[in-house]
Design an enzyme around this catalytic site. Structure first.
Site, short mmCIF file in Angstrom:
data_model
loop_
_atom_site.label_atom_id
_atom_site.label_comp_id
_atom_site.label_asym_id
_atom_site.label_seq_id
_atom_site.Cartn_x
_atom_site.Cartn_y
_atom_site.Cartn_z
N GLU A 1 0.80 -1.23 0.00
CA GLU A 1 0.00 0.00 0.00
C GLU A 1 0.83 1.29 0.00
O GLU A 1 1.08 1.89 1.04
CB GLU A 1 -0.96 0.01 1.19
CG GLU A 1 -1.91 -1.17 1.19
CD GLU A 1 -3.05 -1.03 2.18
OE1 GLU A 1 -2.95 -0.15 3.07
OE2 GLU A 1 -4.03 -1.77 2.06
N GLU B 1 -5.73 -8.39 0.31
CA GLU B 1 -6.47 -8.07 1.53
C GLU B 1 -7.91 -7.73 1.16
O GLU B 1 -8.17 -7.10 0.14
CB GLU B 1 -5.91 -6.83 2.27
CG GLU B 1 -4.58 -7.05 2.93
CD GLU B 1 -4.10 -5.81 3.71
OE1 GLU B 1 -4.92 -4.97 4.13
OE2 GLU B 1 -2.87 -5.72 3.89
C1 PNW Z 1 -4.71 -1.78 5.30
N1 PNW Z 1 -7.64 4.02 5.01
O1 PNW Z 1 -4.58 -0.49 5.76
C2 PNW Z 1 -3.41 -2.41 5.75
O2 PNW Z 1 -2.67 -3.05 4.76
C3 PNW Z 1 -3.55 -3.24 6.98
O3 PNW Z 1 -2.32 -3.26 7.64
C4 PNW Z 1 -4.69 -2.72 7.81
O4 PNW Z 1 -4.76 -3.27 9.08
C5 PNW Z 1 -5.96 -2.95 7.03
O5 PNW Z 1 -5.89 -2.33 5.75
C6 PNW Z 1 -7.21 -2.46 7.72
O6 PNW Z 1 -7.14 -1.09 7.93
C7 PNW Z 1 -5.40 0.57 5.55
O7 PNW Z 1 -7.66 4.89 5.96
C8 PNW Z 1 -5.50 1.50 6.56
O8 PNW Z 1 -8.27 4.21 3.95
C9 PNW Z 1 -6.24 2.65 6.39
C10 PNW Z 1 -6.88 2.86 5.18
C11 PNW Z 1 -6.79 1.92 4.17
C12 PNW Z 1 -6.05 0.77 4.35
#
Ligand code: PNW
Length: 481
Positions: free
Chosen positions: A199, A387
């Site tokens: 990401e 994911e």
């Molecule tokens: C992903 N947003 O993170 C990550 O790859 C994981 O580590 C995380 O725990 C999971 O999604 C759930 O959040 C994100 O704010 C964190 O849009 C925040 C965002 C998107 C993805």
């Protein structure tokens, strides 16, 4: 294995659907046989779960692990909900065997986890820490012993704190390539799938522009663009390093949460708008990887703040990949507009539903369009969903159960939309559910739970939720249940 063509799959799927319907005792008519609700996945489809080192391991001061930017950020008061840290997390560093038994019980074929760079290179570069290397040897061997394929992410945000300048420095991309070379050389006798980074937008924008994630900076546009460039450069140099050092047959990709644009109405004009939005809306990241350059529109928008690019950078960044992993969560609705860029983002209704995280808006069509939009824009290699999952306000009932029906609802609807993409012939080969366990959810600390297994943080007891029972049945039947 060879994958079925769209037409072949359609035939098999229709036959299977008829069989299912007949089994259920309600088959008779063309009415049922022709109907589109086939829920069976292709043979060989990989089901798995995903986790990340800092979110589950704990043991931050053990066996020579070096500090990371997330240790420092989490220990800065006020940055994380409740001032939680990843110091202990799920204690998976010590409980990995137990966690692998949870995976085995689910029946997964693969497990996506990340290596903590600073366990291998405590200072980010230089001397190798053998105890860190050994830990992942044990994890990989234990997975294989239990019939589970390891899918390894090399960087899931826990950057070694000792690297001067972090992602603001071009040298960090080179340090990443050294680490990737080492990991590929050492682990590729058993690991067949490596992902470079996880990401880009979270590594770069959320950490360096919004400041909500480590290292908590708010950089001006030119510096932010340079950070973005260093991140994709790290990926590119990482791909080259893995290819140069891994055993033949090792597959290389990444896990990327590309922005997913969902056409407000599925008509040609809005579908075309979603395609255009996908290319522009991912310009610094996936678009740059797929096209091997920054597109003109992006450079025009950046103007004087455009990143400095050196000769050879895009040869690395544009490296052909064996697979692309998509992390899929939330939709951005888009419509056609009579303008130069040809699309407009729909304003979100104030009461649009979300899961337990405010940012996690629910729109299952995001799953289908995540796959289709990228395939509409570029010639894609195999795709994996690296994911997909959701937070829910899980509580343990007096009977000791976690009845997370809303998570099952979320997952079931997303799988149906991934299934739609497969049945239309898109090359989606596997699905890794986020996450195996409740864990350290970054700035939200332990307040948001994404796991199939509930973690009681006081005792470290894992309790399978309803969603774990459900996922086990999905895997066993290779079908949405
Ligand atoms: C992903 N947003 O993170 C990550 O790859 C994981 O580590 C995380 O725990 C999971 O999604 C759930 O959040 C994100 O704010 C964190 O849009 C925040 C965002 C998107 C993805």
């Amino acid at each position: 294995m060879s994958w079925m063509t769209r037409r072949d799959f359609g035939k098999v799927a229709t036959a299977a659907a008829t069989a299912t319907v007949l089994k259920a005792g309600m088959g008779k008519s063309a009415w049922a046989a022709d109907h589109d609700a086939v829920r069976i996945f292709p043979k060989g489809f990989v089901w798995g779960c995903a986790t990340a080192s800092y979110q589950v391991e704990g043991a931050v001061n053990e066996d020579g692990r070096g500090a990371t930017i997330w240790d420092n950020f989490a220990h800065t008061p006020g940055k994380i909900h409740n001032n939680d840290t990843g110091d202990v997390a799920d204690d998976s560093y010590h409980r990995y065997k137990e966690d692998i038994q949870l995976l085995k019980n689910l029946g997964v074929g693969g497990h996506r986890f990340s290596i903590a760079w600073s366990r291998i290179f405590p200072s980010g570069t230089g001397a190798v820490n053998q105890k860190g290397v050994d830990f992942y040897d044990r994890v990989i061997d234990e997975l294989l012993k239990n019939g589970i394929e390891p899918y390894v992410t090399l960087f899931h945000w826990d950057l070694p704190a000792a690297l001067p300048g972090g992602w603001q420095s071009r040298d960090t991309a080179k340090a990443f390539a050294e680490y990737a070379a080492f990991a590929a050389k050492h682990y590729s006798d058993r690991v067949k799938h490596f992902m470079t980074t996880n990401e880009f937008v979270c590594i770069t924008d959320i950490g360096h522009v919004e400041g909500r994630f480590a290292p908590g900076l708010r950089l001006p546009p030119a510096e932010a663009n340079q950070v973005r460039h260093h991140a994709i450069l790290a990926h590119g140099l990482g791909v080259q390093a893995i290819r140069a050092n891994a055993k033949a047959g090792t597959k290389v990709g990444l896990a990327e949460n590309a922005n997913v644009f969902v056409p407000v109405i599925e008509t040609d004009e809005h579908i075309a708008a979603a395609k255009r939005a996908t290319r522009l809306g991912n310009a610094p990241f996936l678009t740059a990887l797929m096209e091997g350059r920054y597109i003109d529109e992006y450079l025009e928008m950046a103007g004087a703040a455009a990143p400095k690019v050196e000769a050879g950078d895009f040869k690395a960044i544009g490296s052909k990949l064996d697979f692309v992993g998509l992390n899929v969560y939330t939709p951005i609705y888009v419509r056609a507009e009579n303008s130069a860029r040809g699309f407009a983002i729909e304003q979100q209704q104030a009461n649009y539903p979300n899961m337990d995280s405010p940012w996690l808006k629910v729109g299952p069509e995001v799953a289908y369009w995540s796959v289709r939009n990228v395939c509409e824009n570029w010639k894609m290699p195999d795709l994996l969903i690296t994911e997909n999952g959701c937070s829910a306000e899980d509580v343990v009932t007096p009977a000791g159960r976690i009845e997370d029906t809303e998570r099952v609802m979320y997952l079931r609807n997303h799988l149906a939309q991934f299934h739609r993409a497969i049945s239309e012939g898109y090359p989606l080969r596997g699905y890794f559910l986020w996450s195996l366990l409740d864990n350290f959810e970054w700035a939200d600390g332990y307040s948001k739970r994404f796991g199939l297994h509930y973690v009681d943080y006081a005792t470290q007891k894992r309790i399978p939720k309803l969603s774990a029972e459900w996922y086990k049945q999905v895997i066993a039947h290779n079908e949405i249940v």
